[in-house]
Design an enzyme around this catalytic site. Structure first.
Site, PDB file in Angstrom:
ATOM      1  N   ASP A 184       0.719  -1.369  -0.040  1.00 38.08           N
ATOM      2  CA  ASP A 184       0.158   0.185   0.079  1.00 38.08           C
ATOM      3  C   ASP A 184       0.877   1.329  -0.066  1.00 38.08           C
ATOM      4  OD1 ASP A 184      -2.319  -1.555   0.140  1.00 38.08           O
ATOM      5  OD2 ASP A 184      -2.235  -1.490   2.338  1.00 38.08           O
ATOM      6  N   GLU A 185       2.053   1.246  -0.654  1.00 36.99           N
ATOM      7  CA  GLU A 185       2.919   2.419  -0.794  1.00 36.99           C
ATOM      8  C   GLU A 185       2.385   3.513  -1.573  1.00 36.99           C
ATOM      9  OE1 GLU A 185       3.831  -0.750  -1.103  1.00 36.99           O
ATOM     10  OE2 GLU A 185       5.382  -1.131   0.459  1.00 36.99           O
ATOM     11  N   LYS A 192       1.853   2.363  -5.321  1.00 45.40           N
ATOM     12  CA  LYS A 192       2.255   1.581  -6.387  1.00 45.40           C
ATOM     13  C   LYS A 192       1.299   2.018  -7.595  1.00 45.40           C
ATOM     14  CE  LYS A 192       2.251  -2.458  -4.372  1.00 45.40           C
ATOM     15  NZ  LYS A 192       2.015  -2.065  -3.007  1.00 45.40           N
ATOM     16  N   LYS A 194      -0.675   4.182  -7.949  1.00 46.06           N
ATOM     17  CA  LYS A 194      -0.723   5.695  -8.694  1.00 46.06           C
ATOM     18  C   LYS A 194       0.766   5.928  -9.422  1.00 46.06           C
ATOM     19  CE  LYS A 194       0.676  10.337  -7.185  1.00 46.06           C
ATOM     20  NZ  LYS A 194       0.418  11.701  -6.513  1.00 46.06           N
ATOM     21  N   ASN A 222      -5.343 -10.002  -3.750  1.00 44.58           N
ATOM     22  CA  ASN A 222      -4.909  -9.551  -2.317  1.00 44.58           C
ATOM     23  C   ASN A 222      -4.496  -8.391  -2.593  1.00 44.58           C
ATOM     24  OD1 ASN A 222      -2.880 -10.560  -3.473  1.00 44.58           O
ATOM     25  ND2 ASN A 222      -1.662 -11.430  -1.808  1.00 44.58           N
ATOM     26  N   GLY A 276      -4.692  -4.043  -3.842  1.00 48.26           N
ATOM     27  CA  GLY A 276      -5.629  -3.004  -4.136  1.00 48.26           C
ATOM     28  C   GLY A 276      -4.866  -1.984  -4.579  1.00 48.26           C
ATOM     29  N   HIS A 277      -4.700  -1.697  -5.934  1.00 45.74           N
ATOM     30  CA  HIS A 277      -3.995  -0.348  -6.363  1.00 45.74           C
ATOM     31  C   HIS A 277      -4.806   0.701  -6.749  1.00 45.74           C
ATOM     32  CE1 HIS A 277      -0.355  -3.353  -7.214  1.00 45.74           C
ATOM     33  NE2 HIS A 277      -0.602  -3.434  -5.902  1.00 45.74           N
ATOM     34  N   GLN A 296       2.120  -6.051  -3.135  1.00 52.57           N
ATOM     35  CA  GLN A 296       2.456  -6.096  -1.847  1.00 52.57           C
ATOM     36  C   GLN A 296       3.738  -5.183  -1.709  1.00 52.57           C
ATOM     37  OE1 GLN A 296       1.302  -9.313  -3.394  1.00 52.57           O
ATOM     38  NE2 GLN A 296      -0.643  -8.454  -2.805  1.00 52.57           N
ATOM     39  N   ALA A 319      -7.441  -0.785   0.676  1.00 55.11           N
ATOM     40  CA  ALA A 319      -8.119  -0.752  -0.620  1.00 55.11           C
ATOM     41  C   ALA A 319      -9.003  -1.848  -1.036  1.00 55.11           C
ATOM     42  CB  ALA A 319      -7.122  -0.269  -1.775  1.00 55.11           C
ATOM     43  N   ARG A 334      -9.969  -2.641   6.050  1.00 58.43           N
ATOM     44  CA  ARG A 334      -9.411  -2.825   7.488  1.00 58.43           C
ATOM     45  C   ARG A 334      -8.512  -1.683   7.731  1.00 58.43           C
ATOM     46  NH1 ARG A 334      -6.225  -8.327   7.521  1.00 58.43           N
ATOM     47  NH2 ARG A 334      -5.868  -7.634   5.498  1.00 58.43           N
ATOM     48  N   ASP A 374       2.495  14.679   1.938  1.00 59.83           N
ATOM     49  CA  ASP A 374       1.687  15.645   2.672  1.00 59.83           C
ATOM     50  C   ASP A 374       1.025  15.198   3.794  1.00 59.83           C
ATOM     51  OD1 ASP A 374       0.403  13.483   0.592  1.00 59.83           O
ATOM     52  OD2 ASP A 374      -1.260  14.142   1.417  1.00 59.83           O
TER      53      ASP A 374
HETATM   54  P1  GDP Z   1      -0.981   0.338  -3.522  1.00 56.68           P
HETATM   55  O1  GDP Z   1      -1.315  -0.834  -3.169  1.00 56.68           O
HETATM   56  O2  GDP Z   1       0.630   0.478  -3.174  1.00 56.68           O
HETATM   57  O3  GDP Z   1      -1.061   0.826  -4.987  1.00 56.68           O
HETATM   58  O4  GDP Z   1      -1.388   1.673  -2.516  1.00 56.68           O
HETATM   59  P2  GDP Z   1      -3.023   1.675  -2.225  1.00 56.68           P
HETATM   60  O5  GDP Z   1      -3.738   2.113  -3.373  1.00 56.68           O
HETATM   61  O6  GDP Z   1      -3.411   0.447  -1.416  1.00 56.68           O
HETATM   62  O7  GDP Z   1      -3.023   2.723  -0.983  1.00 56.68           O
HETATM   63  C1  GDP Z   1      -2.301   3.990  -1.351  1.00 56.68           C
HETATM   64  C2  GDP Z   1      -3.293   5.225  -0.869  1.00 56.68           C
HETATM   65  O8  GDP Z   1      -2.707   6.255  -0.869  1.00 56.68           O
HETATM   66  C3  GDP Z   1      -4.395   5.073  -1.811  1.00 56.68           C
HETATM   67  O9  GDP Z   1      -5.580   5.468  -1.335  1.00 56.68           O
HETATM   68  C4  GDP Z   1      -4.004   6.189  -2.699  1.00 56.68           C
HETATM   69  O10 GDP Z   1      -4.951   7.046  -3.302  1.00 56.68           O
HETATM   70  C5  GDP Z   1      -3.151   7.118  -1.733  1.00 56.68           C
HETATM   71  N1  GDP Z   1      -2.098   7.852  -2.012  1.00 56.68           N
HETATM   72  C6  GDP Z   1      -1.106   7.600  -2.852  1.00 56.68           C
HETATM   73  N2  GDP Z   1      -0.284   8.595  -2.961  1.00 56.68           N
HETATM   74  C7  GDP Z   1      -0.722   9.490  -2.271  1.00 56.68           C
HETATM   75  C8  GDP Z   1      -0.191  10.645  -1.632  1.00 56.68           C
HETATM   76  O11 GDP Z   1       0.980  11.244  -2.074  1.00 56.68           O
HETATM   77  N3  GDP Z   1      -0.693  11.488  -0.642  1.00 56.68           N
HETATM   78  C9  GDP Z   1      -1.956  11.092  -0.201  1.00 56.68           C
HETATM   79  N4  GDP Z   1      -2.569  11.694   0.763  1.00 56.68           N
HETATM   80  N5  GDP Z   1      -2.548   9.737  -0.728  1.00 56.68           N
HETATM   81  C10 GDP Z   1      -1.933   9.131  -1.486  1.00 56.68           C
HETATM   82  P1  IMO Z   2      -0.864  -4.051  -2.391  1.00 54.71           P
HETATM   83  O1  IMO Z   2      -0.707  -4.807  -3.609  1.00 54.71           O
HETATM   84  C1  IMO Z   2      -0.714  -4.445   2.268  1.00 54.71           C
HETATM   85  C2  IMO Z   2      -0.972  -8.802   3.609  1.00 54.71           C
HETATM   86  C3  IMO Z   2      -2.240  -9.080   4.408  1.00 54.71           C
HETATM   87  C4  IMO Z   2      -1.638 -10.036   5.417  1.00 54.71           C
HETATM   88  C5  IMO Z   2      -0.701 -10.519   4.547  1.00 54.71           C
HETATM   89  C6  IMO Z   2      -0.902 -11.986   3.878  1.00 54.71           C
HETATM   90  O2  IMO Z   2      -2.152  -3.503  -2.261  1.00 54.71           O
HETATM   91  O3  IMO Z   2       0.248  -3.238  -1.570  1.00 54.71           O
HETATM   92  P2  IMO Z   2      -2.637 -12.701   1.690  1.00 54.71           P
HETATM   93  O4  IMO Z   2      -3.848 -12.275   1.534  1.00 54.71           O
HETATM   94  O5  IMO Z   2      -1.423 -12.580   0.827  1.00 54.71           O
HETATM   95  O6  IMO Z   2      -2.593 -14.154   2.262  1.00 54.71           O
HETATM   96  O7  IMO Z   2      -2.119 -11.630   3.112  1.00 54.71           O
HETATM   97  O8  IMO Z   2      -0.381  -9.815   3.580  1.00 54.71           O
HETATM   98  N1  IMO Z   2      -1.244  -8.266   2.352  1.00 54.71           N
HETATM   99  C7  IMO Z   2      -1.156  -6.791   2.073  1.00 54.71           C
HETATM  100  N2  IMO Z   2      -0.981  -5.908   2.795  1.00 54.71           N
HETATM  101  N3  IMO Z   2      -0.845  -4.447   0.846  1.00 54.71           N
HETATM  102  C8  IMO Z   2      -1.152  -5.350  -0.034  1.00 54.71           C
HETATM  103  O9  IMO Z   2      -1.008  -5.371  -1.309  1.00 54.71           O
HETATM  104  C9  IMO Z   2      -1.423  -6.691   0.422  1.00 54.71           C
HETATM  105  N4  IMO Z   2      -1.532  -8.216   0.003  1.00 54.71           N
HETATM  106  C10 IMO Z   2      -1.392  -8.796   1.258  1.00 54.71           C
HETATM  107  O10 IMO Z   2      -2.931  -8.055   4.958  1.00 54.71           O
HETATM  108  O11 IMO Z   2      -1.195  -9.444   6.432  1.00 54.71           O
HETATM  109 MG    MG Z   3      -2.764  -1.384  -1.751  1.00 50.92          MG
END
Ligand code: GDP
Ligand code: IMO
Ligand code: MG
Length: 424
Positions: free
Chosen positions: A13-14, A16, A18, A38, A40-41, A224, A299, A303, A333
């Site tokens: 959830d860093e 990626k 975006k 698993n 959510g981007h 991940q 996403a 949770r 930000d």
């Molecule tokens: P991913 O799994 O690495 O693609 O990341 P996620 O989409 O799960 O989680 C990143 C969350 O942070 C999402 O809700 C994005 O819309 C949000 N996001 C991404 N970059 C930024 C940022 O620079 N600032 C803020 N406030 N939100 C961001």
């Molecule tokens: P993105 O690509 C954050 C975590 C789960 C759990 C562990 C194992 O959006 O960054 P799994 O469903 O693979 O058996 O879960 O890994 N996890 C993630 N946490 N972002 C994800 O993907 C994740 N995919 C799995 O919360 O701790």
């Molecule tokens: Mg994610």
């Protein structure tokens, strides 16, 4: 042409999705190499938010081909839902979405097994997203799995039945109360497989090889994060695939000497969803503020994400394992308004100061050693030039670049595509 990689350096959830979307205009092909639903981007542009689980994050661009690689595990049911959403948004994916025949399928019983296994673990549960990821990769390595290419063959439904029967016996073995109606789940599954079959299946390693030969630019999209890697993450609280750079080689069929840049994405702080150790986790007002301002909710599962300060010990480790060449710092930000920013630069490990990630980072062994820096008050969300960034944030960036010895080339200041600052 070499293949660039983009991957998460923390616990997922860093941001990626975006950045892949931001970079797609520079690439011909975007290729997911591991994980499954698993992930959510999240992509935000033109006032709309889109969440992708299996489909690569370049799908909203007209010209890029989006490839789901052999290392990915696909749940046809979730895949269909993603396609339905794209249909609603009038995104024509038919000519630009291709799928590896060697990708494995997540069956309904894989999902049920995931739930049974987690329930049986009780307090020791992984905190899985319950999408069937672990059981599907187990069948892959156990040489029982069903692959995308199999559904083009006669008789695959017999193999399906045998495997589903075995899974039901395994669910019974867990001896937990899991309610399900397999007939209903199978109707949904086989319908979704039919839709999947209408898409273009490819021998993706050959496709990538030819694309490289023809000088096409390719960006491999990770899911991940490095600390969830099956080998190098905080085992057993990890996912079931190699989320690190090596996973792109096996998940797409790219030779190691064909890797170009490795873009490492990290948040300006740290989050984690699910169970497992997290040395810099905060349980105070600062952690609560990060979660609230950063909207830190998963996403995929919704949770709440656990929040804490940036952990340079873990980040250094992730940079080493991946061979990161450029860093991208997300969510800067969210830290606006903190009087003091803390960064963990070393661990106190059983009374000794260490700067590498040890075998066990459980609370009883490790406590973070922090350096404190002055925070900034300015709202960054409407800034679009590096020259506008406050002095204290520049000091934070300089400090991280020196500690990690890798340039930070993007600073993200909001979820929208446009809220992205490039640094030279
Ligand atoms: P991913 O799994 O690495 O693609 O990341 P996620 O989409 O799960 O989680 C990143 C969350 O942070 C999402 O809700 C994005 O819309 C949000 N996001 C991404 N970059 C930024 C940022 O620079 N600032 C803020 N406030 N939100 C961001
Ligand atoms: P993105 O690509 C954050 C975590 C789960 C759990 C562990 C194992 O959006 O960054 P799994 O469903 O693979 O058996 O879960 O890994 N996890 C993630 N946490 N972002 C994800 O993907 C994740 N995919 C799995 O919360 O701790
Ligand atoms: Mg994610």
């Amino acid at each position: 042409m070499a293949v660039d990689l983009l991957l998460g350096l923390q616990w997922g959830d860093e941001g990626k999705g975006k950045i892949v979307d931001v970079l797609t205009s520079k690439y011909n092909i975007i290729a997911r190499f591991q994980g499954g639903p698993n992930a959510g981007h999240t992509l935000v542009f033109n006032g709309m938010t889109h969440v992708l689980h299996t489909i690569p994050s370049g799908i909203f661009h007209d010209d890029a081909i989006n490839l789901v690689g052999n290392g990915v595990v696909i749940d046809p049911v979730i895949f269909k839902r993603e396609l339905d959403k794209l249909d609603e948004q009038k995104v024509d994916y038919t000519s630009k979405l291709i799928i590896s025949r060697k990708a494995h399928l997540i069956l309904p019983t894989h999902r049920l097994l995931d739930a049974a296994s987690e329930t049986a673990k009780g307090k020791a549960k992984i905190g899985s997203t319950l999408k069937g990821i672990g059981p599907t990769y187990m069948d892959k390595t156990g040489r029982n799995g069903i692959r995308v290419g199999d559904v083009e063959l006669k008789g695959w439904k017999n193999r399906y039945r045998n495997l589903a029967n075995k899974h039901e016996a395994m669910i019974d073995f867990h001896n937990v109360d899991i309610q399900y109606d397999l007939d209903e789940l199978e109707i949904e599954f086989f319908e979704a497989v039919e839709l999947l079959k209408s898409l273009q299946f490819v021998d993706s390693e050959e496709y990538i090889f030819q694309a490289m030969k023809n000088n096409k630019s390719i960006l491999a999209e990770g899911a991940q994060g490095s600390l969830l890697d099956i080998d190098f993450g905080t085992y057993p609280f990890v996912t079931s695939s190699n989320t690190t750079a090596a996973g792109a080689c096996t998940g797409l069929g790219i030779a190691p000497n064909k890797i170009g840049d490795v873009f490492g994405i990290f948040k300006a702080y740290t989050t984690r969803v699910g169970s497992g150790p997290f040395p810099t986790e905060l349980f105070d007002k600062d952690g609560e503020t990060m979660g609230r301002v950063g909207h830190e909710f998963g996403a995929t599962t919704g949770r709440a994400r656990r929040c804490g300060w940036l952990d340079l010990v873990a980040l250094r480790y992730a940079c080493q394992i991946n061979g990161v060449t450029q860093l991208m710092m997300m969510k800067a930000d969210v830290l606006s308004g903190f009087k003091t920013i803390k960064v963990c630069t070393a661990y106190n490990y059983k009374g000794e100061s260490i700067s590498h990630l040890p075998f066990n980072i459980e609370k009883q062994n490790v406590s973070p050693i922090y350096t404190e820096m002055k925070g900034w008050a300015e709202d960054l969300t409407s800034m679009d030039q590096a020259s506008q960034l406050p002095q204290e944030l520049n000091a934070y960036i300089d400090f991280l670049e020196k500690e990690l010895d890798i340039p930070i080339t993007i600073v993200s200041v909001g979820p929208d595509r446009k809220q992205t600052i490039f640094r030279s």
